[in-house]
Motif scaffolding. Structure first.
Motif, short mmCIF file in Angstrom:
data_model
loop_
_atom_site.label_atom_id
_atom_site.label_comp_id
_atom_site.label_asym_id
_atom_site.label_seq_id
_atom_site.Cartn_x
_atom_site.Cartn_y
_atom_site.Cartn_z
N ASN A 101 0.88 -1.35 -0.01
CA ASN A 101 0.06 -0.19 -0.03
C ASN A 101 0.93 1.31 -0.06
N GLN A 102 1.67 1.15 0.65
CA GLN A 102 2.71 2.43 0.98
C GLN A 102 3.48 2.57 -0.41
N TYR A 103 3.90 1.52 -1.20
CA TYR A 103 4.78 1.47 -2.43
C TYR A 103 3.66 2.29 -3.70
N ILE A 104 2.41 1.99 -3.53
CA ILE A 104 1.28 2.55 -4.65
C ILE A 104 1.33 3.75 -4.24
N ARG A 105 1.23 4.16 -3.05
CA ARG A 105 0.98 5.60 -2.72
C ARG A 105 1.92 6.48 -3.14
N ARG A 106 3.14 5.77 -3.04
CA ARG A 106 4.39 6.74 -3.47
C ARG A 106 4.35 6.93 -4.95
N GLN A 107 3.60 6.18 -5.80
CA GLN A 107 3.51 6.25 -7.29
C GLN A 107 2.62 7.81 -7.57
N ASP A 108 1.96 8.17 -6.68
CA ASP A 108 1.28 9.25 -6.93
C ASP A 108 0.26 9.25 -7.87
N TRP A 109 -0.48 8.08 -8.38
CA TRP A 109 -1.37 7.93 -9.33
C TRP A 109 -2.87 8.72 -8.58
N ASP A 110 -3.44 9.24 -9.83
CA ASP A 110 -4.54 9.88 -9.58
C ASP A 110 -5.46 9.04 -9.01
N ASP A 111 -6.44 8.12 -9.78
CA ASP A 111 -7.31 7.41 -9.39
C ASP A 111 -7.13 5.99 -9.46
N ASP A 112 -5.88 5.54 -9.68
CA ASP A 112 -5.51 4.23 -9.95
C ASP A 112 -5.32 3.49 -8.55
N PHE A 113 -5.68 2.16 -8.54
CA PHE A 113 -5.50 1.39 -7.39
C PHE A 113 -5.35 -0.10 -7.66
N ALA A 114 -5.13 -0.84 -6.53
CA ALA A 114 -5.16 -2.33 -7.00
C ALA A 114 -5.66 -2.99 -5.75
N THR A 115 -6.11 -4.24 -6.24
CA THR A 115 -6.71 -5.09 -5.14
C THR A 115 -5.86 -6.38 -5.07
N VAL A 116 -5.77 -7.05 -3.91
CA VAL A 116 -4.95 -8.23 -3.60
C VAL A 116 -5.53 -9.30 -2.71
N VAL A 117 -5.20 -10.22 -3.07
CA VAL A 117 -5.45 -11.47 -2.04
C VAL A 117 -4.08 -12.13 -1.51
N HIS A 118 -3.78 -12.29 -0.77
CA HIS A 118 -2.54 -12.60 -0.14
C HIS A 118 -2.80 -13.92 0.80
N VAL A 119 -1.87 -14.91 0.36
CA VAL A 119 -2.22 -16.24 1.13
C VAL A 119 -0.84 -16.68 1.62
N VAL A 120 -0.64 -17.11 2.88
CA VAL A 120 0.64 -17.76 3.51
C VAL A 120 0.03 -19.26 3.93
N LEU A 121 0.77 -20.14 3.29
CA LEU A 121 0.21 -21.61 3.46
C LEU A 121 1.58 -22.38 4.30
N ASP A 122 1.33 -23.11 5.31
CA ASP A 122 2.31 -23.84 5.77
C ASP A 122 2.26 -25.08 5.19
N LEU A 123 3.08 -25.72 4.56
CA LEU A 123 3.13 -26.93 3.61
C LEU A 123 3.02 -28.22 4.52
N ARG A 124 3.58 -28.15 5.78
CA ARG A 124 3.73 -29.39 6.72
C ARG A 124 2.26 -29.50 7.29
N THR A 125 1.59 -28.37 7.80
CA THR A 125 0.25 -28.69 8.42
C THR A 125 -1.15 -28.37 7.50
N GLY A 126 -0.70 -27.48 6.66
CA GLY A 126 -1.90 -27.19 5.67
C GLY A 126 -2.55 -26.00 6.23
N ASP A 127 -2.09 -25.25 7.61
CA ASP A 127 -2.70 -24.19 8.04
C ASP A 127 -2.22 -23.01 7.15
N PHE A 128 -3.18 -22.03 6.86
CA PHE A 128 -3.05 -20.85 5.89
C PHE A 128 -3.83 -19.68 6.74
N ASP A 129 -3.24 -18.70 6.31
CA ASP A 129 -3.78 -17.12 6.53
C ASP A 129 -4.12 -16.61 5.29
N VAL A 130 -5.31 -15.93 5.25
CA VAL A 130 -5.67 -15.18 3.89
C VAL A 130 -5.91 -13.66 4.31
#
Length: 364
Positions: free
Chosen positions: A223-252
């Motif tokens: 978010n800080q990086y995009i704000r430094r670009q000083d775009w007028d009305d442009d934005f981005a959406t993101v879905v971020h997943v961290v997955l533990d491959l041993r247990t299968g636990d994840f955070d979204v």
């Protein structure tokens, strides 16, 4: 034997022509001199043998010059071509077809000059600008390649750009550190080529952040990086997943993005993993909460962009139900080839579409 000898001769000629082309790309001055001499030879031949060498042959070196030469050299070649062509054609008499040919020659030269002027703004000449775009496209594609996963896990990615172009406003970045897999699916405002330049910029930045900053700091840093670009009305959406491959636990964690969907193999149910967060680039210090879950044997997690579920005539809720309906057909085949299948069947034709399927296979 004669046939083989003829093929060998053609190959030798082809290699020499290719070598000359590479040398011409490196030496623009040499290419300019060569093309000017070719125009002179064509003009003399057309003046002497106008029946066998039409003056229209002058257009061919001019088009070749538009591919090989710099802007200033192309302007000079256009002037030389127009002068030679005018002298050869108009020396036979002032008729409308001959005057029209000179005009066509000038128009072709103007088109070549206009194209070269656009490339000159980049400081590159000829086909090098197109090569740079292809390299950038390949870089964007490589960012989405998944790292090798341990047995029992499979990830599929599919991206479809609006309008069929190779540039898309949707992209995927991923990394693996230790036993943890991090995946981010990003949707830049706009679509197709219009969003492609921003997607190229953000893919490099987000790929650098992923796995370097703590997982809970990824979206605030993005978010800080995009704000430094000083775009007028442009934005981005993101879905971020961290997955533990041993247990299968994840955070979204999501930033203005449609929620992830989890398939529970034991119950056969589909569950949305919503972690509502604001769009990137609009707020100074937003907070992003995590949705915790676990992938057991046979379970799958779906990340997708809004182009998969939202259209002008359909909201995200109905689109999500439609997507799960399509995905239900893939359960029996273990979701093999499911990403490409879902993008083709459920993706909206007027918007970029992307999907990531993370599957913990029932049999490793």
């Amino acid at each position: 034997m004669r046939k083989n000898g003829g093929l060998a001769l053609v190959r030798r000629i082809g290699r020499r022509v290719e070598a000359l082309g590479r040398r011409a790309r490196r030496s623009h001055r040499l290419a300019f001199v060569a093309l000017s001499l070719v125009q002179l030879v064509i003009s003399i031949a057309s003046f002497i043998w106008m029946t066998f060498v039409p003056a229209s042959f002058l257009i061919i070196p001019l088009v070749v010059g538009g591919v090989l030469l710099r802007f200033g050299e192309l302007v000079a070649l256009t002037g030389i071509t127009a002068a030679f062509g005018s002298y050869v054609v108009l020396s036979r008499g002032m008729t409308m077809p001959r005057i029209g040919f000179v005009l066509v020659l000038v128009i072709v030269g103007w088109i070549m000059i206009t194209s070269a002027k656009v490339r000159s703004r980049l400081g590159v000449a000829g086909t090098r600008s197109e090569s740079m775009l292809m390299e950038l496209r390949d870089t964007l594609t490589a960012q989405g390649e998944m790292p090798p996963l341990p047995p029992g896990w499979r990830v599929e990615v599919a991206i479809q750009s609006a309008g069929g172009s190779t540039f898309s406003g949707d992209f995927v970045v991923s990394t693996m550190h230790g036993d943890f897999l991090e995946v981010a699916l990003v949707d830049v405002s706009g679509k197709g080529i219009d969003a492609g330049t921003r997607a190229l910029l953000l893919s490099g930045a987000f790929g650098g952040l992923l796995g370097v900053v703590p997982v809970q700091e990824f979206l605030p840093s993005a978010n800080q990086y995009i704000r430094r670009q000083d775009w007028d009305d442009d934005f981005a959406t993101v879905v971020h997943v961290v997955l533990d491959l041993r247990t299968g636990d994840f955070d979204v964690r999501t930033a203005g993005h449609p929620p992830a969907i989890q398939f529970d193999a034991w119950s056969g149910r589909w569950q949305t993993r919503d972690a509502d967060g604001p769009l990137l680039g609009l707020m100074e210090a937003p907070e992003f909460k995590a949705n915790h879950g676990q992938l057991r044997l046979g379970d799958a997690l779906f990340l997708y962009s809004d182009g998969m579920v939202e259209t002008p005539r359909r909201d995200i809720g109905r689109g999500t139900d439609r997507l799960t309906g399509h995905a239900e057909r893939l359960v029996a085949q273990g979701f093999v080839g499911g990403a490409a299948d879902l993008v083709a069947t459920a993706g909206g034709p007027g918007d970029d579409s992307a999907i990531v399927i993370i599957h913990r296979m029932a049999h490793g």
